[in-house]
Design an enzyme around this catalytic site. Structure first.
Site, mmCIF file in Angstrom:
data_model
loop_
_atom_site.group_PDB
_atom_site.id
_atom_site.type_symbol
_atom_site.label_atom_id
_atom_site.label_comp_id
_atom_site.label_asym_id
_atom_site.label_seq_id
_atom_site.Cartn_x
_atom_site.Cartn_y
_atom_site.Cartn_z
ATOM 1 N N SER B 149 -2.853 -0.114 -0.764
ATOM 2 C CA SER B 149 -2.906 0.540 0.538
ATOM 3 C C SER B 149 -2.483 2.004 0.395
ATOM 4 O O SER B 149 -3.026 2.723 -0.450
ATOM 5 C CB SER B 149 -2.012 -0.226 1.515
ATOM 6 O OG SER B 149 -2.214 0.190 2.833
ATOM 7 N N ASP B 316 -10.781 -7.448 4.366
ATOM 8 C CA ASP B 316 -9.922 -6.319 4.730
ATOM 9 C C ASP B 316 -10.735 -5.337 5.572
ATOM 10 O O ASP B 316 -11.591 -4.627 5.056
ATOM 11 C CB ASP B 316 -9.414 -5.638 3.451
ATOM 12 C CG ASP B 316 -8.448 -4.496 3.730
ATOM 13 O OD1 ASP B 316 -8.284 -4.111 4.910
ATOM 14 O OD2 ASP B 316 -7.855 -3.994 2.759
ATOM 15 N N HIS B 349 -6.232 -7.206 5.045
ATOM 16 C CA HIS B 349 -5.524 -6.177 4.264
ATOM 17 C C HIS B 349 -4.285 -6.748 3.573
ATOM 18 O O HIS B 349 -3.945 -6.351 2.466
ATOM 19 C CB HIS B 349 -5.149 -5.028 5.196
ATOM 20 C CG HIS B 349 -4.606 -3.833 4.495
ATOM 21 N ND1 HIS B 349 -5.334 -3.123 3.561
ATOM 22 C CD2 HIS B 349 -3.400 -3.209 4.569
ATOM 23 C CE1 HIS B 349 -4.598 -2.119 3.104
ATOM 24 N NE2 HIS B 349 -3.424 -2.149 3.696
#
Lengths: 381, 381
Positions: B149, B316, B349
């Site tokens: 991320s 995601d 995610h």
């Protein structure tokens, strides 16, 4: 410019209490509504249009401020829902803040403004209220009921609650119920409103304030879910507001921020916080399969005499095509006559309100079958 | 239970001011960090792990409260990033609220707590701060830098800012920049915090309050974007908390509401509001292609000597596989050695933090090539 021109909202008062799903009762209420076109002598050409979260009875034409209705591109002379042929009714739902009895009105039982005491209303309650209005207008059976998003849920509920009183159901960009993610977005918006110190437990009217901070955040969240990721990238992308970065955590840097703040500010000026809670809850609660053990096909078994048009949009991630396909499957399982169009549109959930030639053509073609030309001419004779 | 056992965080102080992208300077700062495993004599087995929004230098092992690190399933003896072979560094970024100098610390220039005056920090600034720490540890070149991320963005930035000081870049569930929708979610979260009356313009510490309402809403929004729609449906669906509906706009009806409120409450107890603003802004600003006219391939031309592993997860929707593929294309356009794995995982995610055998196997296999067994044994002799 709307081709319908100015329209005048009307009000209808109901003294007979409306029993609600929650067990509560709505006593002594008023519905705001508008009509467009002319009711045929046989009263067979009436179409009811149901509204979604941020909308009202003002579906088409121009209101007193010159504002076009929210579905003015759909409803009017020569438009897909042609007011030269159909008598169209737009009605504001109880609990709203646009004219029908709602949380900012006085509770006859207490003499105080309802505020947070306004009873929780459901899609089914709204449909029952609409059915009374339709009856008072002398219409035994609607040619069609129609809506998008939450309005589409009402159109679906009509076929289940009042199956003999409507022939066609047109449900656009809708779903058989909210997903966990849908509920989650509603809940965040509600928490933003309820935890705003100016909310005062829903009785902010007495304090002369409005929970604008919460309403702004709620509306910003809503707007994100109305647009597709791609549409946002096309419209705003990473465009900066100024020529250079300002390196600030609180000032606006990106155009998307400016857009969202503007939408939030506007909304907080006119929308009622209690109405926001009520309408998002009505969305959460809608789930016709629930009382049939989760079996959507069983829920629609009562709707066997109806004809349906369902429309979805490929980039709508709020009420995705997969959700409309669940509905199509439930209808087909009942051998119900259903047409389904999946429109390849870039705009996300908002697409149901926008100009899209393929979409509008699907709607136009369907309405041509709702009331074949011959039928109406015969009725008018 | 972590196989690394208890670990002790360390602190490193820097007197040399850190020049920031904004033009401001961070003077006299401290970085909190942890290390796991043993640095080889040739110092060739060091891997830096960069953290995302709600994480810290505590990557693996157990802290003093017995809490496992945020990537404990990835880092440890015999784990994909094997601390029997690698010397792993976790470092907390400046501006965070977990030990490194941040907004709740005293600004040496004023003698007051920084609060909203803490300078805006960027991914590049963080990488520069990390590079100084790595240098002080005597490491000339990292074997790899790794993150998921926002941590993945830092890993990418290392290859651009300090290309000679790292060999491998492992960037998981990341993107070359935020989309308009990503920025929009950040902006709503920031507005919720900034408009909380307890925020006091970012100087709430002096008022003895915390803008918990805003932090709660921010965290709830975040959680929606971390999970996939499907994962939410599987985990929560439309499950009610009670046996029957309560018909309330403010009480919890659905389990998903309970979950989100709980996550929001927990977060508001420990996370700093100014840190939330700073970190989301660092996300917004990251855009290595910007100074190359939007040409991502040009941005990575400097990284020609590196090897990359990119990993994305099919569900995601925050940093979708399409965003990782943009990075892959930019690297391939430069004939850079890149491995790419798109993992079919249901969790959205969040998947980058979870147990997924295929994902962990990809990571394990890649690390086996970062430091081939022969190399290390030779170095240890």
């Amino acid at each position: 410019m709307s081709s319908l021109g100015p329209v005048t909202p009307q009000q209808m008062h109901f003294r007979e209490p409306l029993p609600l799903r929650s067990g509560a009762v709505l006593a002594d209420y008023t519905l705001a509504y508008e009509t467009y076109g002319t009711l045929d002598a046989d009263k067979g050409n009436a179409v009811l249009v149901c509204h979604a979260l941020n909308a009202s009875h003002h579906v088409a034409g121009l209101d007193e401020r010159g504002q076009a209705g929210w579905w003015d591109n759909m409803v009017g002379p020569g438009k897909p829902l042609d007011t030269d042929r159909f008598f169209v009714i737009g009605v504001n739902n109880p609990g709203s803040c646009f004219g029908s009895t709602g949380p900012m009105h006085v509770n006859p039982a207490t003499g105080r403004v309802y505020g947070a005491d306004f009873p929780v209303v459901t899609v089914e309650d709204w449909v029952d209220a609409q059915a009374r209005l339709v009856q008072r207008l002398g219409i035994t059976q609607l040619a069609a009921v129609m809506g998008g998003s939450l309005g589409g849920m009402q159109a679906l509920a009509w076929t289940l609650r009042h199956p003999t009183r409507v022939r066609h159901c047109i449900a656009v960009a809708t779903a058989p119920n909210l997903s966990a993610q849908n509920i989650a977005f509603n809940e965040v918006a509600r928490r933003a409103i309820v935890t705003d110190p100016d909310f005062h437990g829903g009785h902010f009217y007495a304090h002369g304030v409005v929970p604008k901070r919460g309403l702004r955040v709620a509306r910003m969240i809503g707007h994100i879910t109305y647009l597709s990721d791609d549409a946002m990238d096309v419209k705003f992308g990473r465009q900066l507001r100024a020529a250079e970065l300002g390196y600030s955590t609180q000032d606006i840097e990106f155009q998307i921020e400016s857009y969202l703040r503007h939408q939030g500010d506007k909304f907080s000026e006119y929308f009622d916080a209690n109405t926001y809670l009520l309408i998002t809850r009505a969305l959460d609660y809608f789930d016709p399969a629930r009382e049939h053990g989760g079996d959507l096909a069983k829920a629609f078994a009562v709707a066997r005499e109806h004809k349906f048009l369902l429309v979805s949009f490929t980039t709508d991630w709020r009420f995705s095509p997969a959700r409309s396909r669940e509905l199509v499957k439930a209808l087909v399982d009942n051998r119900i006559d259903v047409s389904y169009a999946e429109i390849d549109a870039p705009h996300g959930h908002d697409a149901f309100l926008l100009e899209d030639p393929r979409y509008l053509q699907v709607m136009r073609a369907y309405f041509a079958n709702v009331l074949p030309a011959g039928t109406q001419e015969a009725a008018r004779v």
